[in-house]
Structure formats: structure tokens, C-alpha cells
Design an enzyme around this catalytic site. Structure first.
Site, short mmCIF file in Angstrom:
data_model
loop_
_atom_site.label_atom_id
_atom_site.label_comp_id
_atom_site.label_asym_id
_atom_site.label_seq_id
_atom_site.Cartn_x
_atom_site.Cartn_y
_atom_site.Cartn_z
CE1 TYR A 123 -3.34 -0.55 5.23
CE2 TYR A 123 -1.65 -0.81 6.56
CZ TYR A 123 -1.92 -0.92 5.41
OH TYR A 123 -1.29 -1.60 4.18
CB VAL A 131 -0.15 -5.64 4.43
CG1 VAL A 131 -1.28 -4.98 4.98
CG2 VAL A 131 -0.08 -5.79 2.95
CB SER A 154 -0.79 -0.21 1.39
OG SER A 154 -2.27 -0.72 1.10
CE LYS A 185 -4.00 0.80 -1.45
NZ LYS A 185 -3.82 -0.39 -0.75
CE1 TYR A 214 -4.79 -0.95 -5.04
CE2 TYR A 214 -5.38 -3.75 -4.76
CZ TYR A 214 -4.91 -2.41 -4.11
OH TYR A 214 -5.19 -2.43 -2.81
N1 GLU Z 1 -2.40 -5.44 -1.93
C1 GLU Z 1 -2.74 -5.48 -0.92
C2 GLU Z 1 -4.30 -5.60 -1.07
O1 GLU Z 1 -5.03 -4.72 -1.71
C3 GLU Z 1 -2.58 -3.96 -0.28
C4 GLU Z 1 -2.52 -4.22 1.02
C5 GLU Z 1 -1.88 -3.25 1.81
O2 GLU Z 1 -0.62 -2.92 1.79
O3 GLU Z 1 -2.70 -2.37 2.59
O4 GLU Z 1 -4.99 -6.14 -0.24
#
Ligand code: GLU
Length: 308
Positions: free
Chosen positions: A244, A262, A68, A71, A193
Site C-alpha cells: 500500500y 487487508v 490483496s 494480486k 475479482y
Molecule cells: N478485496 C479488497 C478490495 O478490493 C482487497 C483489499 C486488500 O487486501 O487490499 O477492496
């Protein structure tokens, strides 16, 4: 305080010593099988200053799955290329829900709370796909240029693992498409994605690549990616939504804009001063690296570097 006032190598050694008892605690992400097998005792941290220096400690040059954290970079590219209209499709408020939640989306008519929950990131990637025709390659090129590492790449095993276990992301994307908030075909969007999440980078790469946020929008080559105001906005959304469901706790302990993933990595920004990247795969219940948050907490406590 003046950048020259800090002895970053000594500080990083001190931070690593202080958090050593915590490395290995927490649990690596289990819902993506390719991440579950990573050795949780690894720890690395890097600082990139604005003069082009990068300092590190521990496993700071070991590539890991950025997840993430990417992002932040897709958001920067989508804003740089498409401008403010992005905010008609995604909000800027903390969600107070898990990163992959579906509940809120229904009563908010398919408009995600912010760009850092999965739904919001899918909208941003959709926008970048429309703007460029190849969102994940655009992102990878940008990260290679900003990090100065031409060898950065996607991890095909992680991407495939996410694809196989990506039912919830698929559900979220289809759900938003039903509200008209996704322009591209959902299967293609999901592929971009998942490729995006699979990019492997080290702390050194990430600290370098994130410097445009500390430089108020200026890229490594001195050209402008974002206006000063857009860079401020991204930093603000990182502070309020980047870690988060624990963004309040992160702001309280670290006092910097940060984005976690994550894979156990976190990028944090000291505007006008430096960018920090830390990695340790053991996660807490909210999905943030246990030793990583502790290391950033130690770093800002020892230096007084904070946005507050
Ligand atoms: N690829 C993960 C998902 O979409 C990203 C999770 C993350 O790092 O928050 O579930």
C-alpha cells in the site's frame, strides 16, 4: 549465506516471542464486514525453503482471507500467459495514493499506476479472464498446485460481503472501461475479482505457493512459470508497490519484496533462499499487519537475509 546456516524453527520462535507484545494491536479491516469479526490476537508465521521444507510458529496453519496478496499470483499468471503487452495497460510506479483511490485514474487516462492497487489488479484480472475464460478458477487451481493443498477454496461469505460493499471497485472498473482499458463485462470481472480476494490460505500454504518467486520463476514441479527476468520484475514491483502506501517504510524496515492484504497477511520473498508468510489481523493506518511487519523486520534483522 547458506540455507543450512539457519535454524528456522528456533528463529521463528524467537521472532514470535519478540513481537508478542504487538499482537492484537491495530484494527482488523472493517470495510468488509466478514473480516471485521476476526480475532485480532492471532499470529502465525511460516518459512518455506527451496528444498521443500516448511517451518512455522503460532497460527501458521490457520486459514485466513488472503485478499490483496492474491494480486501477486494473478499478475504472475497474466504475465506468464499473455506476456509483456500487459504493461501497456498498467504501470509499475508506486501510486502514493490509497489502494482504492479514483483520483489518479482520471488524470492518467484510465491506466492504473501499478498492478497492486485495486485498479491495476482489476486490469490484470481482466487480462487473465480474456486469456483463460475463468480467471478466478485459474488462480485457485494454480494456488492449489503450488501450495500442495487441494482443499484451498473461495470463501463465499467474504466474496458476497465484498460484492455488497464493492461500490468503489465497481466505480473504478467502470471508469477504466470508459477509457477502453477493460475488455470483459464489468459485472463478470468484479465477480472474478471478489472471488479472487476471498481465497483462504494459511501461512504454510502461502509460503509454499510463493516459492516460484524465490526460485526465479520455477514452479513446484520444476517447470518454468516465468522467465528469470519476469520473476525479478514481479519481485521489484512487490518491493516498490506491494504494501500500500507504506512500501517505502516496508522496504526500509524489512528489505524484501512483499505483498500484504487487508486480511492481515503478508508474503515476502528472499530470492534464491526462501519465502516467508506472516499473518496477524490487526492493521496499521495504511492497511498492513502491525505484528506482521514487525515480525518480518525482526526476521531480516536477526538473519541478515535481505535483498540489500
Ligand atoms: N478485496 C479488497 C478490495 O478490493 C482487497 C483489499 C486488500 O487486501 O487490499 O477492496
Amino acid at each position: 549465506m547458506d540455507a543450512a546456516a539457519f535454524d528456522y524453527p528456533a528463529l521463528l520462535e524467537r521472532v514470535a516471542r519478540d513481537v508478542a507484545p504487538l499482537t492484537g494491536s491495530g484494527t482488523p479491516a472493517e470495510y468488509i464486514p466478514a473480516l471485521a469479526s476476526v480475532d485480532p490476537r492471532q499470529f502465525g508465521m511460516a518459512v518455506a525453503d527451496l528444498d521443500g521444507n516448511v517451518f512455522g510458529v503460532g497460527d501458521w496453519q490457520v486459514p485466513f482471507s488472503t485478499q490483496s496478496i492474491t494480486k501477486v499470483f494473478t499478475l504472475a499468471l497474466a504475465l506468464a500467459q499473455g506476456g509483456d503487452s500487459l504493461w501497456e495497460r498498467v504501470g509499475r510506479e508506486p501510486s502514493g495514493n490509497p489502494f482504492n483511490s479514483l483520483v489518479q485514474l482520471e488524470y492518467e487516462n484510465g491506466v492504473p499506476r501499478n498492478p497492486f492497487i485495486n485498479a491495476g489488479a482489476l486490469v490484470v484480472t481482466d487480462r487473465l479472464q480474456t486469456l483463460t475464460g475463468d480467471a478466478s478458477s485459474e488462480l485457485l487451481d494454480f494456488l492449489r498446485q503450488e501450495s500442495g493443498n487441494p482443499d484451498l477454496g473461495f470463501d463465499a461469505e467474504v466474496a458476497a460481503s465484498e460484492q455488497e460493499n464493492g461500490h468503489r471497485n465497481a466505480a473504478v472498473a467502470h471508469f477504466m472501461a470508459s477509457y477502453g482499458n477493460i475488455d470483459n463485462p464489468v459485472p463478470a470481472l468484479l465477480e472474478h475479482y471478489f472471488w479472487q480476494c476471498s481465497i483462504e490460505m494459511s501461512c504454510a500454504d502461502l509460503a509454499r505457493a510463493g516459492r516460484f518467486l524465490a526460485r526465479h520463476g520455477l514452479r513446484a514441479d520444476g517447470s518454468r512459470l516465468l522467465t528469470r527476468s519476469e520473476a525479478k520484475q514481479i519481485n521489484a514491483v512487490m518491493l516498490t508497490c506491494g504494501t500500500y502506501d507504506a512500501a517505502g517504510e516496508f522496504a526500509y524496515r524489512v528489505g524484501l519484496p512483499g505483498k500484504s492484504g487487508v486480511g492481515g497477511g503478508i508474503v515476502a520473498v528472499v530470492p534464491g533462499q526462501c519465502t516467508l508468510a506472516v499473518w496477524s489481523p490487526g492493521l496499521d493506518a495504511q492497511g498492513n499487519s502491525v505484528a506482521g511487519v514487525a515480525a518480518l523486520d525482526r526476521f531480516t534483522t536477526l538473519t541478515g537475509l535481505s535483498v540489500f
